[in-house]
Write a protein that holds these residues in place. Structure first.
Motif, PDB file in Angstrom:
ATOM      1  N   CYS A  29      36.623  47.821  32.981  1.00  0.00           N
ATOM      2  CA  CYS A  29      35.181  47.517  32.997  1.00  0.00           C
ATOM      3  C   CYS A  29      34.328  48.686  33.459  1.00  0.00           C
ATOM      4  O   CYS A  29      33.220  48.870  32.960  1.00  0.00           O
ATOM      5  N   MET A  77      38.085  40.074  31.680  1.00  0.00           N
ATOM      6  CA  MET A  77      37.304  40.601  32.795  1.00  0.00           C
ATOM      7  C   MET A  77      36.808  39.497  33.707  1.00  0.00           C
ATOM      8  O   MET A  77      36.693  38.347  33.288  1.00  0.00           O
ATOM      9  N   GLY A  78      36.535  39.902  34.946  1.00  0.00           N
ATOM     10  CA  GLY A  78      35.914  38.997  35.901  1.00  0.00           C
ATOM     11  C   GLY A  78      34.504  39.482  36.169  1.00  0.00           C
ATOM     12  O   GLY A  78      33.564  39.149  35.459  1.00  0.00           O
ATOM     13  N   CYS A  79      34.390  40.359  37.178  1.00  0.00           N
ATOM     14  CA  CYS A  79      33.060  40.789  37.621  1.00  0.00           C
ATOM     15  C   CYS A  79      32.348  41.720  36.632  1.00  0.00           C
ATOM     16  O   CYS A  79      31.140  41.720  36.522  1.00  0.00           O
ATOM     17  N   GLY A  80      33.106  42.556  35.954  1.00  0.00           N
ATOM     18  CA  GLY A  80      32.499  43.502  35.001  1.00  0.00           C
ATOM     19  C   GLY A  80      31.948  44.764  35.630  1.00  0.00           C
ATOM     20  O   GLY A  80      31.479  45.661  34.931  1.00  0.00           O
ATOM     21  N   LYS A 104      40.298  50.811  35.822  1.00  0.00           N
ATOM     22  CA  LYS A 104      39.588  49.561  35.541  1.00  0.00           C
ATOM     23  C   LYS A 104      38.880  49.686  34.200  1.00  0.00           C
ATOM     24  O   LYS A 104      38.069  50.602  34.009  1.00  0.00           O
ATOM     25  N   GLY A 156      33.597  46.545  38.401  1.00  0.00           N
ATOM     26  CA  GLY A 156      34.555  47.326  39.182  1.00  0.00           C
ATOM     27  C   GLY A 156      34.929  46.743  40.527  1.00  0.00           C
ATOM     28  O   GLY A 156      35.552  47.422  41.345  1.00  0.00           O
ATOM     29  N   ALA A 157      34.608  45.479  40.807  1.00  0.00           N
ATOM     30  CA  ALA A 157      34.831  44.926  42.137  1.00  0.00           C
ATOM     31  C   ALA A 157      36.015  43.970  42.264  1.00  0.00           C
ATOM     32  O   ALA A 157      36.479  43.721  43.372  1.00  0.00           O
ATOM     33  N   CYS A 158      36.530  43.415  41.172  1.00  0.00           N
ATOM     34  CA  CYS A 158      37.490  42.316  41.324  1.00  0.00           C
ATOM     35  C   CYS A 158      38.925  42.638  40.885  1.00  0.00           C
ATOM     36  O   CYS A 158      39.835  41.856  41.121  1.00  0.00           O
ATOM     37  N   PHE A 159      39.151  43.741  40.213  1.00  0.00           N
ATOM     38  CA  PHE A 159      40.482  44.160  39.751  1.00  0.00           C
ATOM     39  C   PHE A 159      41.076  43.283  38.652  1.00  0.00           C
ATOM     40  O   PHE A 159      42.256  43.359  38.377  1.00  0.00           O
ATOM     41  N   ALA A 160      40.257  42.427  38.035  1.00  0.00           N
ATOM     42  CA  ALA A 160      40.792  41.555  36.978  1.00  0.00           C
ATOM     43  C   ALA A 160      41.185  42.345  35.729  1.00  0.00           C
ATOM     44  O   ALA A 160      41.970  41.872  34.924  1.00  0.00           O
ATOM     45  N   CYS A 161      40.639  43.535  35.582  1.00  0.00           N
ATOM     46  CA  CYS A 161      40.751  44.243  34.302  1.00  0.00           C
ATOM     47  C   CYS A 161      41.614  45.491  34.371  1.00  0.00           C
ATOM     48  O   CYS A 161      41.524  46.332  33.483  1.00  0.00           O
TER      49      CYS A 161
HETATM   50 FE1  FES Z   1      36.198  43.143  37.926  1.00  0.00          FE
HETATM   51 FE2  FES Z   1      36.885  45.071  36.168  1.00  0.00          FE
HETATM   52  S1  FES Z   1      36.287  43.052  35.758  1.00  0.00           S
HETATM   53  S2  FES Z   1      37.022  45.119  38.340  1.00  0.00           S
END
Ligand code: FES
Length: 258
Positions: free
Chosen positions: A245, A219-222, A243, A224-229
């Motif tokens: 997160c 995860m990145g932001c946790g 997502k 819902g904002a960064c799309f890492a997950c």
């Molecule tokens: Fe950033 Fe899920 S961790 S959108």
């Protein structure tokens, strides 16, 4: 509501090889509603490592405004976290994500709880809540080997508990599925948290059962904002991805492509 708070360390103990139990105190605990949610932990105050680490909530003590998490110290960030001592403050963002729905079972039902490794902790708060509801939990918990087994006694106090180790050094030898094959399936719902191959095996084993799976994901932001997950969803869903997160980490079985 999601909050960010400097929470104070109440205690930190090593409970197995590289596995730590950390208890924190603060107002944020009052926002924790569902078992299976997680917090995003800023592991160090200096610039590096900047990223937070997602860690699941293992148990909640609302009266004392305390919660406990169990994590594996394996990278630089979590090793730094393991050095925190009582009285230190830790920056916590949470509670995050959608947890396990406990309204899916009723008093008198049985529920199957299956965890693997560091996926075991969130099942503890879940099991406590189920027991409070009059549900009978059955736990099947898988670990690599004896030296990383934890919380067997505590799960035992809540209900039937089977421990499985991959190398056979403790409990049953093999995978959780080896034990599940020997058990009957008279449970109403199953809940599972652990590595994706284990979750995939659960879906395959119980296609006719209602199940809820908690996914582990980078995860990145946790929030819902960064799309890492993002994870690919199945054709059941109207969207192509979800997502972990914010839509998860818990999803109904058959929703995420495993
Ligand atoms: Fe950033 Fe899920 S961790 S959108």
């Amino acid at each position: 509501m999601i909050k960010q708070e400097q929470m104070i360390v109440v205690s930190q103990h090593k409970i197995a090889t590289n596995i730590f139990r950390l208890t924190l105190k603060g107002q944020l605990v009052q926002e924790m509603k569902q078992p299976g949610q997680f917090v995003h932990v800023r592991v160090a105050n200096q610039m590096e490592p900047l990223l937070r680490r997602p860690i699941s909530i293992c148990s909640i003590n609302r009266e004392a405004s305390e919660f406990t998490m169990i994590y594996r110290a394996e990278g630089r960030g979590t090793v730094l976290l393991s050095e925190k001592r009582p009285g230190d403050y830790i920056d916590i963002l949470g509670p995050l994500g959608q947890g396990f729905p406990i309204e899916k079972v009723s008093s008198g039902d049985k529920a199957l709880l299956v965890g693997g490794g560091i996926g075991v902790p969130p099942l503890y708060e879940l099991s406590k809540r189920l027991v409070e509801k009059g549900v009978e939990p059955i736990h099947v918990l898988g670990f690599q080997s004896e030296n990383v087994v934890f919380y067997e006694e505590l799960f035992n106090q809540l209900g039937e508990t089977h421990i499985v180790t991959a190398d056979g050094s403790y409990g049953h030898k093999g995978f959780v599925t080896n034990v599940l094959e020997t058990m009957n399936d008279d449970f109403a719902v199953y809940y599972s948290c652990g590595p994706t191959p284990m979750l995939a095996a659960m879906e395959k084993m119980y296609p006719h059962k209602e199940g809820y799976l908690s996914f582990e994901q980078r995860m990145g932001c946790g929030i819902g904002a960064c799309f890492a997950c993002v994870c690919e969803s199945t054709e059941k869903m109207e969207v192509d991805y979800l997502k972990v997160c914010s839509d998860g980490p818990v999803f109904q079985s058959g929703v995420i492509r495993v």
